[in-house]
Design an enzyme around this catalytic site. Structure first.
Site, PDB file in Angstrom:
ATOM      1  N   ASP A  42      -6.307   3.238  -6.007  1.00 51.99           N
ATOM      2  CA  ASP A  42      -6.443   1.310  -5.724  1.00 51.99           C
ATOM      3  C   ASP A  42      -6.816   0.477  -5.105  1.00 51.99           C
ATOM      4  O   ASP A  42      -5.887  -0.403  -5.140  1.00 51.99           O
ATOM      5  CB  ASP A  42      -4.317   1.579  -6.379  1.00 51.99           C
ATOM      6  CG  ASP A  42      -4.366   2.333  -4.441  1.00 51.99           C
ATOM      7  OD1 ASP A  42      -4.940   2.578  -4.433  1.00 51.99           O
ATOM      8  OD2 ASP A  42      -2.746   2.232  -3.781  1.00 51.99           O
ATOM      9  N   HIS A  60      -2.716   7.416   7.418  1.00 51.25           N
ATOM     10  CA  HIS A  60      -2.832   7.052   6.310  1.00 51.25           C
ATOM     11  C   HIS A  60      -3.671   8.755   5.507  1.00 51.25           C
ATOM     12  O   HIS A  60      -3.617   9.784   4.697  1.00 51.25           O
ATOM     13  CB  HIS A  60      -3.440   6.234   5.454  1.00 51.25           C
ATOM     14  CG  HIS A  60      -2.993   5.517   3.763  1.00 51.25           C
ATOM     15  ND1 HIS A  60      -2.414   6.067   3.519  1.00 51.25           N
ATOM     16  CD2 HIS A  60      -3.758   5.827   2.791  1.00 51.25           C
ATOM     17  CE1 HIS A  60      -2.176   6.066   1.931  1.00 51.25           C
ATOM     18  NE2 HIS A  60      -3.344   5.372   1.929  1.00 51.25           N
ATOM     19  N   ASP A  72      -2.708   0.303   3.304  1.00 48.61           N
ATOM     20  CA  ASP A  72      -1.717   1.391   2.981  1.00 48.61           C
ATOM     21  C   ASP A  72      -1.967   2.287   4.861  1.00 48.61           C
ATOM     22  O   ASP A  72      -2.916   2.556   5.331  1.00 48.61           O
ATOM     23  CB  ASP A  72      -2.401   2.657   2.538  1.00 48.61           C
ATOM     24  CG  ASP A  72      -2.214   1.685   1.027  1.00 48.61           C
ATOM     25  OD1 ASP A  72      -1.489   0.910   1.100  1.00 48.61           O
ATOM     26  OD2 ASP A  72      -2.371   2.848  -0.046  1.00 48.61           O
ATOM     27  N   GLU A  99       1.489  -3.399   3.361  1.00 58.20           N
ATOM     28  CA  GLU A  99       2.108  -2.859   2.039  1.00 58.20           C
ATOM     29  C   GLU A  99       3.831  -2.479   2.539  1.00 58.20           C
ATOM     30  O   GLU A  99       4.168  -2.230   3.271  1.00 58.20           O
ATOM     31  CB  GLU A  99       1.545  -1.344   2.313  1.00 58.20           C
ATOM     32  CG  GLU A  99       1.636  -0.610   3.377  1.00 58.20           C
ATOM     33  CD  GLU A  99       1.539   1.278   2.361  1.00 58.20           C
ATOM     34  OE1 GLU A  99       2.616   1.782   1.995  1.00 58.20           O
ATOM     35  OE2 GLU A  99       1.406   1.922   3.315  1.00 58.20           O
ATOM     36  N   HIS A 154       2.175  -3.672  -2.611  1.00 59.21           N
ATOM     37  CA  HIS A 154       2.222  -2.443  -3.033  1.00 59.21           C
ATOM     38  C   HIS A 154       3.441  -2.172  -2.553  1.00 59.21           C
ATOM     39  O   HIS A 154       3.810  -1.345  -1.976  1.00 59.21           O
ATOM     40  CB  HIS A 154       0.895  -2.137  -1.304  1.00 59.21           C
ATOM     41  CG  HIS A 154       0.586  -0.858  -2.429  1.00 59.21           C
ATOM     42  ND1 HIS A 154       1.608  -0.041  -2.141  1.00 59.21           N
ATOM     43  CD2 HIS A 154      -0.691   0.045  -2.693  1.00 59.21           C
ATOM     44  CE1 HIS A 154       0.475   1.540  -2.595  1.00 59.21           C
ATOM     45  NE2 HIS A 154      -0.791   0.735  -2.530  1.00 59.21           N
TER      46      HIS A 154
END
Length: 636
Positions: free
Chosen positions: A66, A151, A172, A197, A409
């Site tokens: 993504d 992450h 992220d 995000e 996000h």
């Protein structure tokens, strides 16, 4: 100048992250992802809204689809030929993820090919790998720098600066460490904008240890009853985190139930984890010399022929959201049995099977008009997501303290709540634009100014003034005795005046230089007030010579001011007191134009008048002085 942020993806939704940021003429594409829940035109960002020839560069934060899934399509089909920046681990792992996805979608599901293996290879040739905290000069104006994001392996936040304008795009990130990765780390920076995000915009997660115990208990209970456990997970990230947890538990409990990885990709990924130890958690780095945490002794390869084999097992299969691929194939076979268990360890976007399972406990799921799955298995949702929670987002924004924040996000209602918190608790303007919307914010621009010699000299040269202004009483004596107290002040100029000269250059000058530059005489506005003070009867006053009386009264008033005022430097010059710009003297002019009649005077008391004058900047302090002067008794 302004910073313009065009949100091509992840605007009020989770999926296909892609933001085009324009800073002082430089255009940067942050991430180029795909949406895991769509198979139509919504799968990719709408690249028709931009001219790829105007992009300065692309920055990829990590290897999840993504965030990177549309990159080969954009470079090889849409024709982008500029530089692409990412970390070394991301450069190593991204082609594996992209090729695995291509195989699933084309070779197994028979979908139309969006990009080929050759496209992936050619795309990766454009990639320039960067180290953490390495400042990269993209061109003469734009510089970028990567910071550790947690992450997944290789994930990075990116700082970008053009001229005086600066921003951070987080991608992220995770603000708390887990078993195999550390927490996000970034320097304190001066920023116009942070784009962050907001996957868990309103969630505050509890300690991970109760969740780990719940996970292990659920798995153990299922396999002890002869069931199979399906853990849909992406090949990199949660798979390694949970494998470390299961490996340790299997060893302690001496379990012999097999644990499987479904794809060669995961085994390949584990090899990279073993090679890239420096990007992992502190504990793994410290124990690496004696034990490699990614060398899983209890984990084996899973073959497709083993799907319907009898007996318990634990299987990690991708993709993590059961949006297709092998995890969906296994789910079709295992879902109808009540003995089996599906554990959803992370976030699932809308439109995926995983999202449907987490939104309730469906008994049937329709894949298409011809395929229906009976769901009788147990469903467990456990928060092992590598995303930060609401507290982590607030902590990062507070630490960086940018002038503006843009949320991406995330889910719209939760983003609205987080926006409110950022604005009310931190006082920072916040936005959460929808897809294809642009947010424009002002950027910082510093002007260079020269300084005059007089201003520099006044700032650097001490300008000491000494006075015996106020007094204090000696201790331990029945008779209060005034003891002069020496005060020292430094009256050098701390601030100058900014002027724009005829040559349009900025200059900082001393305040006394401005009238000369303007051809004007210096003038000041002053205020004056003559007020009465009752200090005793007339008989007492006439017993002293006039000069002594005035000096004594000023000394008495100076001591009174020193006791009651916490600010200012009181100076006694014999015939008057000076406090900042406030000048106080005894007034003997019965026709003083600043005097008011003493309506409140008692007949037996003779008022003494104090004449006070001051400049506008000391207005508040002056009225404090007058108030003290007008108190009923000055003399004790």
């Amino acid at each position: 100048m302004a910073i313009d942020s065009l949100v091509l993806g992840a605007g009020q939704e989770v999926g296909k992250s892609c933001v085009i940021v324009t800073i002082n003429g430089k255009r940067i594409m942050f991430d180029c992802g795909m949406h895991m829940g769509h198979l139509d035109h919504r799968r990719y960002p709408d690249f028709s809204l931009i001219n790829n020839q105007t992009l300065t560069c692309i920055v990829i934060t990590h290897f999840h689809l993504d965030h990177i899934g549309a990159l080969p399509y954009f470079t090889q089909v849409c024709g982008y030929n500029g530089p692409i920046y990412m970390t070394y681990p991301t450069k190593a792992l991204a082609p594996l993820m992209l090729e695995d996805y291509r195989k699933i979608m084309v070779e197994r599901r028979g979908e139309e090919e969006q990009f080929t293996s050759e496209h992936i290879a050619e795309c990766m040739k454009k990639v320039i790998a960067v180290n953490l905290k390495e400042t990269v000069q993209v061109d003469k104006d734009l510089q970028i720098r990567a910071y550790y994001a947690g992450h997944v392996l290789g994930a990075a936040m990116f700082y970008a600066k053009v001229g005086d304008a600066a921003m951070v795009y987080t991608g992220d990130y995770n603000m708390t460490p887990d078993r195999h990765l550390g927490a996000a780390q970034i320097d304190r920076l001066s920023l116009d904008l942070v784009i962050t995000e907001s996957t868990y915009a309103t969630t505050i997660r509890d300690s991970k240890y109760p969740r780990e115990r719940e996970f292990l208990k659920a798995v153990h209970t299922c396999v002890a009853g002869g069931g199979k456990v399906l853990i849909p997970s992406f090949a990199l990230g949660r798979a390694q985190e949970l494998c470390i947890l299961l490996e340790d538990y299997w060893e302690r409990m001496n379990l012999k139930v097999p644990i499987y990885f479904s794809t060669a990709l995961t085994r390949q990924a584990n090899m990279y984890y073993m090679m890239l130890i420096s990007w992992t958690s502190q504990k793994i780095k410290e124990t690496h010399s004696t034990h490699n945490a990614f060398d899983f002794k209890n984990v084996h390869k899973f073959e497709r022929s083993m799907i319907d084999a009898p007996g318990p097992c634990v299987l990690f299969a991708g993709p993590g959201m059961i949006s297709g691929g092998f995890s969906l194939e296994v789910f079709k076979h295992w879902a109808p049995s009540e003995k089996n268990l599906v554990i959803m360890p992370g976030y699932c976007v809308a439109g995926t099977i995983g999202h449907k399972l987490m939104s309730g406990k469906p008994t049937k799921i329709d894949l298409d008009k011809d395929t229906r799955i009976d769901v009788r298995c147990q469903i467990h949702q456990l928060a092992f997501s590598p995303h930060t929670d609401a507290k982590g987002i607030m902590d990062l924004v507070k630490f960086l303290s940018p002038k503006h924040v843009i949320l991406v996000h995330g889910e719209k209602p939760k983003m609205a709540t987080l926006k409110g918190r950022i604005e009310t608790e931190l006082g920072i303007q916040c936005y959460y634009p929808a897809i294809n919307e642009t947010v424009s914010i002002p950027s910082t621009h510093y002007a260079t100014a020269v300084t005059s010699d007089a201003f520099v000299q006044s700032c650097s040269s001490p300008n000491f003034k000494f006075s015996t202004s106020s007094s204090e009483h000696s201790q331990g004596s029945s008779n209060s005795k005034s003891i002069p107290r020496l005060r020292v002040s430094d009256d050098r100029v701390a601030e100058g005046i900014l002027v724009m000269e005829k040559n349009k250059k900025a200059k900082v000058v001393h305040q006394d230089e401005l009238p000369l530059m303007l051809g004007e005489k210096k003038h000041q506005v002053k205020f004056a007030y003559c007020c009465p003070a009752h200090i005793g009867n007339s008989q007492e006053n006439t017993s002293l010579p006039l000069s002594s009386t005035n000096n004594d009264l000023l000394q008495l008033f100076s001591a009174k001011l020193a006791n009651e005022l916490s600010e200012g430097n009181i100076q006694h010059f014999g015939d008057h007191l000076q406090l900042e710009s406030i000048h106080v003297s005894i007034c003997s002019n019965n026709d003083c134009p600043y005097r008011l009649s003493d309506n409140g005077a008692e007949e037996q008391r003779e008022p003494v008048f104090f004449c006070c004058s001051w400049e506008m900047e000391d207005e508040k302090l002056a009225w404090k002085v007058i108030s003290i002067c007008q108190k009923p008794t000055l003399r004790g």
